[in-house]
Motif scaffolding. Structure first.
Motif, PDB file in Angstrom:
ATOM      1  N   ALA A  23      62.727 -30.289  30.761  1.00 13.13           N
ATOM      2  CA  ALA A  23      61.660 -30.321  29.758  1.00 13.13           C
ATOM      3  C   ALA A  23      60.817 -29.061  29.869  1.00 13.13           C
ATOM      4  N   ASP A  24      60.174 -28.719  28.774  1.00 12.82           N
ATOM      5  CA  ASP A  24      59.207 -27.632  28.726  1.00 12.82           C
ATOM      6  C   ASP A  24      57.890 -28.161  29.291  1.00 12.82           C
ATOM      7  N   ALA A  25      57.347 -27.497  30.288  1.00  7.71           N
ATOM      8  CA  ALA A  25      56.108 -27.967  30.912  1.00  7.71           C
ATOM      9  C   ALA A  25      54.942 -27.978  29.947  1.00  7.71           C
ATOM     10  N   ARG A  26      55.034 -27.248  28.840  1.00  6.60           N
ATOM     11  CA  ARG A  26      53.966 -27.243  27.836  1.00  6.60           C
ATOM     12  C   ARG A  26      54.047 -28.449  26.917  1.00  6.60           C
ATOM     13  N   ALA A  27      55.121 -29.237  27.058  1.00  2.50           N
ATOM     14  CA  ALA A  27      55.305 -30.424  26.213  1.00  2.50           C
ATOM     15  C   ALA A  27      56.069 -31.466  27.021  1.00  2.50           C
ATOM     16  N   LEU A  28      55.425 -31.998  28.049  1.00  2.00           N
ATOM     17  CA  LEU A  28      56.082 -32.971  28.917  1.00  2.00           C
ATOM     18  C   LEU A  28      56.407 -34.241  28.138  1.00  2.00           C
ATOM     19  N   PRO A  29      57.525 -34.889  28.438  1.00  2.00           N
ATOM     20  CA  PRO A  29      57.910 -36.109  27.710  1.00  2.00           C
ATOM     21  C   PRO A  29      56.861 -37.204  27.827  1.00  2.00           C
ATOM     22  N   SER A  30      56.656 -37.932  26.753  1.00  2.00           N
ATOM     23  CA  SER A  30      55.671 -39.019  26.759  1.00  2.00           C
ATOM     24  C   SER A  30      56.040 -40.110  27.749  1.00  2.00           C
ATOM     25  N   ALA A  31      57.324 -40.204  28.107  1.00  2.00           N
ATOM     26  CA  ALA A  31      57.762 -41.229  29.065  1.00  2.00           C
ATOM     27  C   ALA A  31      57.156 -41.008  30.452  1.00  2.00           C
ATOM     28  N   LEU A  32      56.657 -39.802  30.712  1.00  2.00           N
ATOM     29  CA  LEU A  32      56.067 -39.503  32.021  1.00  2.00           C
ATOM     30  C   LEU A  32      54.579 -39.832  32.082  1.00  2.00           C
TER      31      LEU A  32
ATOM     32  N   HIS B  60      54.651 -17.447  34.063  1.00  2.24           N
ATOM     33  CA  HIS B  60      55.505 -17.636  32.892  1.00  2.24           C
ATOM     34  C   HIS B  60      54.747 -18.218  31.705  1.00  2.24           C
ATOM     35  N   PHE B  61      53.446 -18.434  31.859  1.00  3.90           N
ATOM     36  CA  PHE B  61      52.651 -19.016  30.776  1.00  3.90           C
ATOM     37  C   PHE B  61      51.537 -18.049  30.389  1.00  3.90           C
ATOM     38  N   LEU B  62      51.458 -17.755  29.107  1.00  2.00           N
ATOM     39  CA  LEU B  62      50.373 -16.917  28.618  1.00  2.00           C
ATOM     40  C   LEU B  62      49.053 -17.677  28.721  1.00  2.00           C
ATOM     41  N   PRO B  63      47.926 -16.979  28.843  1.00  3.48           N
ATOM     42  CA  PRO B  63      46.638 -17.677  28.914  1.00  3.48           C
ATOM     43  C   PRO B  63      46.425 -18.672  27.781  1.00  3.48           C
ATOM     44  N   SER B  64      46.920 -18.342  26.577  1.00  2.00           N
ATOM     45  CA  SER B  64      46.745 -19.247  25.436  1.00  2.00           C
ATOM     46  C   SER B  64      47.558 -20.533  25.584  1.00  2.00           C
ATOM     47  N   GLU B  65      48.525 -20.536  26.507  1.00  6.16           N
ATOM     48  CA  GLU B  65      49.375 -21.710  26.708  1.00  6.16           C
ATOM     49  C   GLU B  65      48.862 -22.628  27.814  1.00  6.16           C
ATOM     50  N   ARG B  66      47.874 -22.177  28.569  1.00  9.80           N
ATOM     51  CA  ARG B  66      47.371 -23.003  29.668  1.00  9.80           C
ATOM     52  C   ARG B  66      46.797 -24.338  29.204  1.00  9.80           C
TER      53      ARG B  66
ATOM     54  N   ARG C 150      49.158 -11.032  36.734  1.00 10.70           N
ATOM     55  CA  ARG C 150      47.695 -10.936  36.726  1.00 10.70           C
ATOM     56  C   ARG C 150      47.090 -11.639  35.519  1.00 10.70           C
ATOM     57  N   THR C 151      47.653 -12.773  35.139  1.00  9.53           N
ATOM     58  CA  THR C 151      47.139 -13.522  33.982  1.00  9.53           C
ATOM     59  C   THR C 151      46.661 -14.923  34.380  1.00  9.53           C
ATOM     60  N   PHE C 152      46.387 -15.146  35.683  1.00  6.59           N
ATOM     61  CA  PHE C 152      46.039 -16.485  36.139  1.00  6.59           C
ATOM     62  C   PHE C 152      44.857 -16.414  37.116  1.00  6.59           C
ATOM     63  N   PRO C 153      43.718 -15.853  36.680  1.00  9.35           N
ATOM     64  CA  PRO C 153      42.552 -15.735  37.564  1.00  9.35           C
ATOM     65  C   PRO C 153      41.824 -17.068  37.718  1.00  9.35           C
ATOM     66  N   LEU C 154      41.203 -17.237  38.876  1.00 13.30           N
ATOM     67  CA  LEU C 154      40.588 -18.513  39.226  1.00 13.30           C
ATOM     68  C   LEU C 154      39.547 -18.973  38.207  1.00 13.30           C
ATOM     69  N   GLY C 155      38.633 -18.099  37.787  1.00 12.86           N
ATOM     70  CA  GLY C 155      37.555 -18.532  36.894  1.00 12.86           C
ATOM     71  C   GLY C 155      38.051 -19.132  35.598  1.00 12.86           C
TER      72      GLY C 155
END
Length: 244
Positions: A111-120, A135-141, A199-204
């Motif tokens: 499955a795509d982690a951005r759209a996990l199955p509803s069964a989970l 592997h995820f753009l900031p807009s996808e977080r 460098r697209t996953f800063p803590l803040g």
């Protein structure tokens, strides 16, 4: 950086010119012989810290599980069923081969982690993820975090390590900055894109996105990796808890 069993330069080039999914399908048979696999030292540090701060859990979920490096850790921390989720069929095949003998307790879902199955939904007490957030753009977080929030039971924990900012101008800073710049040029000129940035996953901003998804957020130092000159830890463990 690579053992004799790892991929050749040509194989890495073919992977880098593929999509993320196809690239990891190609790399999967040799992935565990590359430096991209999460080191056992990191897995052990996270396991020890979770056991110390949280104790035991029920069911566990490994998001973007790859070849299953984190599954063993979850099997020791969790009493219930363990699920690994990944987009790459090739990586899942390697994980299933490794844990096939534990099929009564461990399962894998493509499955795509951005759209996990509803069964989970509301199935897990602990979710973890290692080495996948580039592997995820900031807009996808928001979609990523929202899906993990839904997969957790109320009070469940989403845990993952996050590194401190690299010293400006250091060798590693230049290496990661250069890599990200090269990937942006590659993705501007070549299709399909291969999303992988350091460098697209800063803590803040990550903390704010977690809170917006419905988590409370705590950080715990991973003291196994020491401290920077200013006394802050090189690595922290994020403990994002689903409210309720």
């Amino acid at each position: 950086m690579f053992s004799s069993h790892g991929p050749s330069v040509r194989e890495l080039a073919v992977q880098g010119l593929s999509s993320v999914e196809r690239g990891y399908d190609l790399l999967a048979p040799k992935f565990d012989h590359t430096p991209f696999r999460t080191p056992d030292r990191m897995l052990d540090a996270v396991e020890e810290t979770l056991a110390q701060y949280e104790g035991a859990f029920g069911a566990g979920l490994d998001v973007c599980c790859g070849t299953g490096a984190g599954i063993g850790m979850l099997s020791r921390l969790c009493r219930g069923r363990i699920t690994g989720v990944d987009l790459s069929a090739g990586m899942l095949a390697q994980a299933e081969h490794r844990y096939g003998a534990d099929a009564d307790r461990v399962d894998f879902v493509r499955a795509d982690a951005r759209a996990l199955p509803s069964a989970l939904a509301e199935t897990y007490d602990l979710a973890v993820s290692f080495g996948a957030f580039g592997h995820f753009l900031p807009s996808e977080r928001p979609a990523l975090f929202s899906g993990i929030h839904t997969a957790l039971r109320p009070g469940g924990v989403f845990a993952f390590p996050i590194g401190a900012p690299l010293p400006l101008g250091s060798r590693v800073w230049w290496a990661t900055t250069g890599f990200d710049a090269a990937m942006r040029v590659r993705n501007a000129l070549w299709r399909p894109p291969f999303v992988m940035y350091y460098r697209t996953f800063p803590l803040g901003p990550v903390r704010e996105d977690l809170r917006a998804a419905g988590f409370t957020v705590e950080t715990v130092p991973l003291t196994h990796f020491g401290h920077r000159p200013d006394g802050t830890p090189h690595w922290r463990l994020i403990l994002a808890r689903r409210r309720g």
